[in-house]
Design a protein around this motif. Structure first.
Motif, mmCIF file in Angstrom:
data_model
loop_
_atom_site.group_PDB
_atom_site.id
_atom_site.type_symbol
_atom_site.label_atom_id
_atom_site.label_comp_id
_atom_site.label_asym_id
_atom_site.label_seq_id
_atom_site.Cartn_x
_atom_site.Cartn_y
_atom_site.Cartn_z
ATOM 1 N N ASP A 178 0.844 -1.193 0.000
ATOM 2 C CA ASP A 178 0.000 0.000 0.000
ATOM 3 C C ASP A 178 0.882 1.247 0.000
ATOM 4 O O ASP A 178 0.436 2.327 -0.391
ATOM 5 N N ILE A 179 2.109 1.100 0.467
ATOM 6 C CA ILE A 179 3.148 2.127 0.340
ATOM 7 C C ILE A 179 4.226 1.539 -0.557
ATOM 8 O O ILE A 179 4.785 0.487 -0.254
ATOM 9 N N THR A 180 4.513 2.234 -1.672
ATOM 10 C CA THR A 180 5.488 1.712 -2.638
ATOM 11 C C THR A 180 6.664 2.650 -2.860
ATOM 12 O O THR A 180 7.637 2.266 -3.519
ATOM 13 N N HIS A 181 6.588 3.856 -2.364
ATOM 14 C CA HIS A 181 7.671 4.825 -2.522
ATOM 15 C C HIS A 181 8.924 4.313 -1.810
ATOM 16 O O HIS A 181 8.886 3.951 -0.636
ATOM 17 N N GLY A 182 10.054 4.266 -2.540
ATOM 18 C CA GLY A 182 11.269 3.623 -2.038
ATOM 19 C C GLY A 182 11.752 4.151 -0.700
ATOM 20 O O GLY A 182 11.968 3.390 0.252
ATOM 21 N N GLN A 183 11.954 5.481 -0.607
ATOM 22 C CA GLN A 183 12.438 6.050 0.652
ATOM 23 C C GLN A 183 11.479 5.784 1.795
ATOM 24 O O GLN A 183 11.899 5.523 2.922
ATOM 25 N N SER A 184 10.179 5.841 1.513
ATOM 26 C CA SER A 184 9.180 5.618 2.559
ATOM 27 C C SER A 184 9.277 4.197 3.106
ATOM 28 O O SER A 184 9.263 3.989 4.319
ATOM 29 N N CYS A 185 9.376 3.220 2.195
ATOM 30 C CA CYS A 185 9.475 1.828 2.629
ATOM 31 C C CYS A 185 10.719 1.606 3.482
ATOM 32 O O CYS A 185 10.650 1.005 4.567
ATOM 33 N N VAL A 186 11.859 2.076 2.997
ATOM 34 C CA VAL A 186 13.110 1.870 3.726
ATOM 35 C C VAL A 186 13.077 2.587 5.069
ATOM 36 O O VAL A 186 13.470 2.021 6.104
ATOM 37 N N LEU A 187 12.612 3.827 5.086
ATOM 38 C CA LEU A 187 12.591 4.601 6.326
ATOM 39 C C LEU A 187 11.669 3.974 7.361
ATOM 40 O O LEU A 187 12.033 3.853 8.544
ATOM 41 N N ILE A 188 10.487 3.553 6.967
ATOM 42 C CA ILE A 188 9.544 2.945 7.919
ATOM 43 C C ILE A 188 10.120 1.654 8.494
ATOM 44 O O ILE A 188 10.049 1.412 9.713
ATOM 45 N N LEU A 189 10.726 0.821 7.660
ATOM 46 C CA LEU A 189 11.284 -0.444 8.148
ATOM 47 C C LEU A 189 12.539 -0.207 8.997
ATOM 48 O O LEU A 189 12.758 -0.895 10.001
ATOM 49 N N LYS A 190 13.355 0.772 8.629
ATOM 50 C CA LYS A 190 14.521 1.113 9.453
ATOM 51 C C LYS A 190 14.081 1.646 10.819
ATOM 52 O O LYS A 190 14.669 1.315 11.848
ATOM 53 N N ALA A 191 13.065 2.497 10.809
ATOM 54 C CA ALA A 191 12.547 3.041 12.065
ATOM 55 C C ALA A 191 11.981 1.933 12.949
ATOM 56 O O ALA A 191 12.159 1.940 14.173
ATOM 57 N N SER A 192 11.322 0.962 12.331
ATOM 58 C CA SER A 192 10.781 -0.161 13.087
ATOM 59 C C SER A 192 11.887 -0.932 13.793
ATOM 60 O O SER A 192 11.773 -1.271 14.974
ATOM 61 N N GLU A 193 12.975 -1.197 13.083
ATOM 62 C CA GLU A 193 14.101 -1.915 13.683
ATOM 63 C C GLU A 193 14.782 -1.061 14.749
ATOM 64 O O GLU A 193 15.190 -1.588 15.813
ATOM 65 N N PHE A 194 14.926 0.229 14.507
ATOM 66 C CA PHE A 194 15.536 1.124 15.490
ATOM 67 C C PHE A 194 14.735 1.130 16.783
ATOM 68 O O PHE A 194 15.298 1.017 17.888
ATOM 69 N N LEU A 195 13.420 1.247 16.675
ATOM 70 C CA LEU A 195 12.556 1.298 17.860
ATOM 71 C C LEU A 195 12.547 -0.047 18.591
ATOM 72 O O LEU A 195 12.482 -0.099 19.823
ATOM 73 N N ARG A 196 12.597 -1.135 17.834
ATOM 74 C CA ARG A 196 12.649 -2.462 18.451
ATOM 75 C C ARG A 196 13.908 -2.611 19.290
ATOM 76 O O ARG A 196 13.863 -3.112 20.429
ATOM 77 N N LYS A 197 15.038 -2.170 18.758
ATOM 78 C CA LYS A 197 16.292 -2.261 19.505
ATOM 79 C C LYS A 197 16.299 -1.363 20.728
ATOM 80 O O LYS A 197 16.897 -1.668 21.764
ATOM 81 N N GLN A 198 15.609 -0.208 20.598
ATOM 82 C CA GLN A 198 15.536 0.698 21.749
ATOM 83 C C GLN A 198 14.783 0.096 22.920
ATOM 84 O O GLN A 198 15.132 0.307 24.077
ATOM 85 N N LYS A 199 13.760 -0.682 22.595
ATOM 86 C CA LYS A 199 12.983 -1.339 23.651
ATOM 87 C C LYS A 199 13.766 -2.447 24.328
ATOM 88 O O LYS A 199 13.430 -2.887 25.417
ATOM 89 N N GLY A 200 14.819 -2.932 23.663
ATOM 90 C CA GLY A 200 15.657 -3.982 24.239
ATOM 91 C C GLY A 200 15.080 -5.344 24.002
ATOM 92 O O GLY A 200 15.406 -6.302 24.665
#
Length: 200
Positions: A178-200
Motif C-alpha cells: 500500500d506504500i510503494t515509494h522507495g524512501q518511505s518503505c526503507v525509512l519505515i522499516l529502518k525506524a521499526s528496527e531502530f525502535l525495536r532495539k531501543q525497547k531492548g
C-alpha cells in the motif's frame, strides 16, 4: 641558390587522461536535458570488457525524508497524486536539499511546509540510493519524535492529504505494498528496527 632554413616551433600540448568511473572509461559526456531538479546525461564509454558503449545517467537533486512519530505511537504520512506514476501515493514527508542546506535543515523545512509540524528529537537513520543502475538520487532519512503541529504551507504543485496511522499499521502498509515509494518503505522499516532495539 641560397638555402632556406625553416624554424619549427613546438606547441605545448597538455595530455588529459581519460576520466574513469570504476572499471568504466569515459571518452565523452554530454547533458541531454536539464531542469532545476534533474539532469539527463549520456556518456560515451569504454566498457569493462574493453568495448565501446554508451551509458545514460539521470541525476536528481539529493533529498531528505522524515517519518514523524508522536508520543501515542501514531505516524504522520502524506497522500498526494504524483504525476510520473499517474496515481495517488502514500509516503513519508520528503523533499529536495537546496544548495547550501544540510539534509537535517531540509528535513525540518519539509516537515513544517508539508504538515505544519516541528519535532523535538531528530534521529538520523542513514542514507539510501533508490535506483542504483541509472538514477543518482541520494536521500537521507530521519525519524522525528516529539511532534508539535501548527499551520502547513505546501507548494503550489502540492495538494497533500494527511494520513495518520499507528506505526504498526504503517509497517503493514509497506508489507502489503500500500506504500510503494522507495524512501518511505526503507525509512519505515529502518525506524521499526531502530525502535525495536531501543525497547531492548
Amino acid at each position: 641558390m641560397p638555402i632556406r632554413y625553416t624554424q619549427f616551433y613546438s606547441i605545448p600540448f597538455a595530455f588529459k587522461p581519460m576520466k574513469t568511473n570504476g572499471p568504466w572509461k569515459i571518452k565523452d559526456s554530454q547533458v541531454k536535458y536539464k531542469n532545476p531538479w534533474i539532469s539527463v546525461r549520456e556518456d560515451q564509454v569504454i566498457r569493462p570488457d574493453g568495448k565501446d558503449g554508451i551509458f545514460g545517467v539521470v541525476e536528481m537533486v539529493a533529498g531528505a525524508s522524515v517519518l514523524p512519530l508522536d508520543d501515542e505511537g501514531f505516524v504522520y504520512l502524506t497522500k498526494e497524486f504524483h504525476y510520473a506514476i499517474e496515481q495517488d501515493s502514500v509516503e513519508v514527508v520528503s523533499g529536495a536539499i537546496d544548495e547550501g542546506e544540510t539534509a537535517l535543515e531540509a528535513a525540518k523545512w519539509e516537515l513544517k511546509e508539508e504538515l505544519g509540524a516541528e519535532a523535538d528529537e531528530w534521529i538520523d537513520l542513514g542514507r539510501m540510493n533508490p535506483f542504483t543502475t541509472v538514477v543518482k538520487s541520494p536521500a537521507t532519512m530521519y525519524l522525528a519524535k516529539g511532534i508539535k503541529f501548527s499551520e502547513a504551507d505546501p507548494e503550489g504543485t502540492e495538494k497533500i492529504d494527511l494520513v495518520k496511522v499507528k506505526f504498526d499499521d504503517a509497517v503493514n502498509m509497506v508489507m502489503k505494498s500500500d506504500i510503494t515509494h522507495g524512501q518511505s518503505c526503507v525509512l519505515i522499516l529502518k525506524a521499526s528496527e531502530f525502535l525495536r532495539k531501543q525497547k531492548g
